[in-house]
Design a protein around this motif. Structure first.
Motif, PDB file in Angstrom:
ATOM      1  N   THR A  46    -112.977  12.609  -1.966  1.00  0.00           N
ATOM      2  CA  THR A  46    -114.515  12.287  -1.814  1.00  0.00           C
ATOM      3  C   THR A  46    -114.832  12.881  -0.472  1.00  0.00           C
ATOM      4  O   THR A  46    -114.173  13.644   0.136  1.00  0.00           O
ATOM      5  CB  THR A  46    -114.318  10.591  -1.539  1.00  0.00           C
ATOM      6  N   GLY A  47    -116.202  12.955  -0.490  1.00  0.00           N
ATOM      7  CA  GLY A  47    -116.858  13.418   0.802  1.00  0.00           C
ATOM      8  C   GLY A  47    -117.235  14.623   0.894  1.00  0.00           C
ATOM      9  O   GLY A  47    -117.689  15.196   1.796  1.00  0.00           O
ATOM     10  N   TRP A  48    -117.105  15.246  -0.177  1.00  0.00           N
ATOM     11  CA  TRP A  48    -117.866  16.703  -0.269  1.00  0.00           C
ATOM     12  C   TRP A  48    -119.275  16.702  -0.360  1.00  0.00           C
ATOM     13  O   TRP A  48    -119.768  15.741  -0.722  1.00  0.00           O
ATOM     14  CB  TRP A  48    -117.318  17.470  -1.504  1.00  0.00           C
ATOM     15  N   SER A  49    -119.821  17.609   0.412  1.00  0.00           N
ATOM     16  CA  SER A  49    -121.345  17.696   0.375  1.00  0.00           C
ATOM     17  C   SER A  49    -121.886  19.072   0.381  1.00  0.00           C
ATOM     18  O   SER A  49    -122.398  19.962   1.126  1.00  0.00           O
ATOM     19  CB  SER A  49    -122.076  17.317   1.775  1.00  0.00           C
ATOM     20  N   PRO A  50    -121.750  19.757  -0.998  1.00  0.00           N
ATOM     21  CA  PRO A  50    -121.963  21.113  -1.357  1.00  0.00           C
ATOM     22  C   PRO A  50    -123.354  21.464  -1.311  1.00  0.00           C
ATOM     23  O   PRO A  50    -123.722  22.760  -1.470  1.00  0.00           O
ATOM     24  CB  PRO A  50    -121.306  21.209  -2.547  1.00  0.00           C
ATOM     25  N   GLY A  51    -124.441  20.671  -1.330  1.00  0.00           N
ATOM     26  CA  GLY A  51    -125.807  20.949  -1.295  1.00  0.00           C
ATOM     27  C   GLY A  51    -126.036  21.316  -2.714  1.00  0.00           C
ATOM     28  O   GLY A  51    -125.393  21.571  -3.595  1.00  0.00           O
ATOM     29  N   PRO A  52    -127.548  21.237  -3.394  1.00  0.00           N
ATOM     30  CA  PRO A  52    -127.990  21.529  -4.468  1.00  0.00           C
ATOM     31  C   PRO A  52    -127.493  23.193  -5.103  1.00  0.00           C
ATOM     32  O   PRO A  52    -127.279  23.843  -4.468  1.00  0.00           O
ATOM     33  CB  PRO A  52    -129.334  21.711  -4.363  1.00  0.00           C
ATOM     34  N   GLY A  53    -127.476  23.149  -6.201  1.00  0.00           N
ATOM     35  CA  GLY A  53    -127.206  24.574  -7.042  1.00  0.00           C
ATOM     36  C   GLY A  53    -126.101  24.454  -7.901  1.00  0.00           C
ATOM     37  O   GLY A  53    -125.678  23.476  -8.306  1.00  0.00           O
ATOM     38  N   THR A  54    -125.456  25.683  -8.353  1.00  0.00           N
ATOM     39  CA  THR A  54    -124.594  25.775  -9.319  1.00  0.00           C
ATOM     40  C   THR A  54    -122.993  25.770  -8.721  1.00  0.00           C
ATOM     41  O   THR A  54    -122.801  26.485  -8.043  1.00  0.00           O
ATOM     42  CB  THR A  54    -124.683  26.742 -10.440  1.00  0.00           C
ATOM     43  N   HIS A  55    -122.205  24.757  -9.090  1.00  0.00           N
ATOM     44  CA  HIS A  55    -120.921  24.619  -8.773  1.00  0.00           C
ATOM     45  C   HIS A  55    -119.707  24.426  -9.398  1.00  0.00           C
ATOM     46  O   HIS A  55    -120.262  24.037 -10.909  1.00  0.00           O
ATOM     47  CB  HIS A  55    -120.837  23.280  -7.682  1.00  0.00           C
ATOM     48  N   ARG A  56    -118.485  24.611  -9.074  1.00  0.00           N
ATOM     49  CA  ARG A  56    -117.505  24.208 -10.141  1.00  0.00           C
ATOM     50  C   ARG A  56    -116.149  23.877  -9.276  1.00  0.00           C
ATOM     51  O   ARG A  56    -116.040  24.077  -8.089  1.00  0.00           O
ATOM     52  CB  ARG A  56    -116.965  25.610 -11.116  1.00  0.00           C
ATOM     53  N   LEU A  57    -115.627  22.762  -9.950  1.00  0.00           N
ATOM     54  CA  LEU A  57    -114.305  22.313  -9.405  1.00  0.00           C
ATOM     55  C   LEU A  57    -113.174  23.231 -10.442  1.00  0.00           C
ATOM     56  O   LEU A  57    -113.203  22.949 -11.528  1.00  0.00           O
ATOM     57  CB  LEU A  57    -114.386  20.754  -9.766  1.00  0.00           C
ATOM     58  N   VAL A  58    -112.180  23.519  -9.845  1.00  0.00           N
ATOM     59  CA  VAL A  58    -111.143  24.281 -10.420  1.00  0.00           C
ATOM     60  C   VAL A  58    -110.032  23.206 -10.238  1.00  0.00           C
ATOM     61  O   VAL A  58    -109.478  23.258  -8.959  1.00  0.00           O
ATOM     62  CB  VAL A  58    -110.999  25.604  -9.945  1.00  0.00           C
ATOM     63  N   PHE A  59    -109.395  22.741 -11.064  1.00  0.00           N
ATOM     64  CA  PHE A  59    -108.069  21.651 -11.111  1.00  0.00           C
ATOM     65  C   PHE A  59    -106.955  22.581 -11.216  1.00  0.00           C
ATOM     66  O   PHE A  59    -106.786  23.187 -12.553  1.00  0.00           O
ATOM     67  CB  PHE A  59    -108.298  20.550 -11.930  1.00  0.00           C
ATOM     68  N   ASP A  60    -105.975  22.508 -10.368  1.00  0.00           N
ATOM     69  CA  ASP A  60    -104.591  23.427 -10.824  1.00  0.00           C
ATOM     70  C   ASP A  60    -103.820  22.440 -11.457  1.00  0.00           C
ATOM     71  O   ASP A  60    -102.864  22.016 -11.008  1.00  0.00           O
ATOM     72  CB  ASP A  60    -104.181  23.639  -9.122  1.00  0.00           C
ATOM     73  N   THR A  61    -103.984  22.429 -12.598  1.00  0.00           N
ATOM     74  CA  THR A  61    -103.292  21.349 -13.565  1.00  0.00           C
ATOM     75  C   THR A  61    -101.900  22.048 -13.850  1.00  0.00           C
ATOM     76  O   THR A  61    -101.109  21.253 -14.265  1.00  0.00           O
ATOM     77  CB  THR A  61    -104.068  21.106 -14.991  1.00  0.00           C
ATOM     78  N   GLY A  62    -101.500  23.410 -13.797  1.00  0.00           N
ATOM     79  CA  GLY A  62    -100.515  23.953 -13.941  1.00  0.00           C
ATOM     80  C   GLY A  62     -99.351  23.526 -13.111  1.00  0.00           C
ATOM     81  O   GLY A  62     -98.197  23.277 -13.480  1.00  0.00           O
ATOM     82  N   ALA A  63     -99.720  23.483 -11.818  1.00  0.00           N
ATOM     83  CA  ALA A  63     -98.912  23.240 -10.756  1.00  0.00           C
ATOM     84  C   ALA A  63     -98.770  21.724 -10.992  1.00  0.00           C
ATOM     85  O   ALA A  63     -97.384  21.243 -10.512  1.00  0.00           O
ATOM     86  CB  ALA A  63     -99.337  23.293  -9.514  1.00  0.00           C
ATOM     87  N   TYR A  64     -99.536  20.829 -11.314  1.00  0.00           N
ATOM     88  CA  TYR A  64     -99.311  19.456 -11.444  1.00  0.00           C
ATOM     89  C   TYR A  64     -98.635  19.119 -12.672  1.00  0.00           C
ATOM     90  O   TYR A  64     -97.749  18.391 -12.619  1.00  0.00           O
ATOM     91  CB  TYR A  64    -100.527  18.837 -11.695  1.00  0.00           C
ATOM     92  N   LEU A  65     -98.779  19.782 -13.988  1.00  0.00           N
ATOM     93  CA  LEU A  65     -98.256  19.549 -15.063  1.00  0.00           C
ATOM     94  C   LEU A  65     -96.678  20.130 -15.347  1.00  0.00           C
ATOM     95  O   LEU A  65     -96.069  19.711 -16.031  1.00  0.00           O
ATOM     96  CB  LEU A  65     -99.006  19.946 -16.421  1.00  0.00           C
ATOM     97  N   GLY A  66     -96.740  21.364 -14.472  1.00  0.00           N
ATOM     98  CA  GLY A  66     -95.152  21.926 -14.364  1.00  0.00           C
ATOM     99  C   GLY A  66     -95.185  23.186 -15.201  1.00  0.00           C
ATOM    100  O   GLY A  66     -96.070  23.641 -15.953  1.00  0.00           O
ATOM    101  N   PRO A  67     -94.049  23.766 -15.279  1.00  0.00           N
ATOM    102  CA  PRO A  67     -93.832  25.212 -15.959  1.00  0.00           C
ATOM    103  C   PRO A  67     -94.343  24.753 -17.621  1.00  0.00           C
ATOM    104  O   PRO A  67     -93.824  23.836 -18.107  1.00  0.00           O
ATOM    105  CB  PRO A  67     -92.196  25.447 -15.905  1.00  0.00           C
ATOM    106  N   GLY A  68     -95.105  25.751 -18.183  1.00  0.00           N
ATOM    107  CA  GLY A  68     -95.037  25.939 -19.465  1.00  0.00           C
ATOM    108  C   GLY A  68     -96.480  24.920 -19.861  1.00  0.00           C
ATOM    109  O   GLY A  68     -96.850  24.486 -21.052  1.00  0.00           O
ATOM    110  N   ALA A  69     -97.262  24.600 -18.926  1.00  0.00           N
ATOM    111  CA  ALA A  69     -98.318  23.637 -19.050  1.00  0.00           C
ATOM    112  C   ALA A  69     -99.365  24.311 -20.117  1.00  0.00           C
ATOM    113  O   ALA A  69     -99.481  25.570 -19.823  1.00  0.00           O
ATOM    114  CB  ALA A  69     -98.999  23.657 -17.824  1.00  0.00           C
ATOM    115  N   PHE A  70     -99.760  23.853 -20.931  1.00  0.00           N
ATOM    116  CA  PHE A  70    -100.855  24.144 -21.959  1.00  0.00           C
ATOM    117  C   PHE A  70    -102.118  24.738 -21.217  1.00  0.00           C
ATOM    118  O   PHE A  70    -102.521  25.830 -21.447  1.00  0.00           O
ATOM    119  CB  PHE A  70    -100.952  23.450 -22.933  1.00  0.00           C
ATOM    120  N   TYR A  71    -102.456  23.790 -20.283  1.00  0.00           N
ATOM    121  CA  TYR A  71    -103.698  24.237 -19.536  1.00  0.00           C
ATOM    122  C   TYR A  71    -103.226  24.411 -18.104  1.00  0.00           C
ATOM    123  O   TYR A  71    -103.238  23.324 -17.275  1.00  0.00           O
ATOM    124  CB  TYR A  71    -104.724  22.840 -19.822  1.00  0.00           C
TER     125      TYR A  71
END
Length: 104
Positions: A46-71
């Protein structure tokens, strides 16, 4: 204006704790990283204030899910229009599927 995210691990039935998330902003020169953080014990950032415009969130699911993660990464691009609103972008994650929506 504020931005938050919440990541739930559907396979475990609990929050995705410690998942790295990057917040990028898009402009005429491309994407620029403006924040990086890990989800807390409740799977939230929480607490991010990026302002108006186009943004993206990039989730590091590979590190979380482990080796061989499909995503190995989940990227969610979105637009912030009204600086007076709160924007919430949840991610529901499992090893072979994910979903997202604009939350409240």
């Amino acid at each position: 204006m504020s931005l938050s995210t919440h990541v739930l691990d559907a396979a475990k039935g609990r929050p995705a704790t410690g998942l790295a998330v990057r917040l990028d902003r898009h402009d005429d020169t491309g994407w620029t990283t403006i924040a990086e953080e890990r989800t807390d014990a409740d799977g939230r950032i929480t607490g991010w204030s990026p302002g108006p415009g186009t943004h993206r969130l990039v989730f590091d699911t590979g590190a979380y899910l482990g080796p061989g993660a499909f995503y190995p990464e989940v990227t969610v691009a979105f637009r912030i229009g009204d600086p007076g609103e709160h924007y919430h972008v949840p991610l529901l994650l499992s090893p072979y599927a994910y979903s997202t929506y604009r939350g409240s």
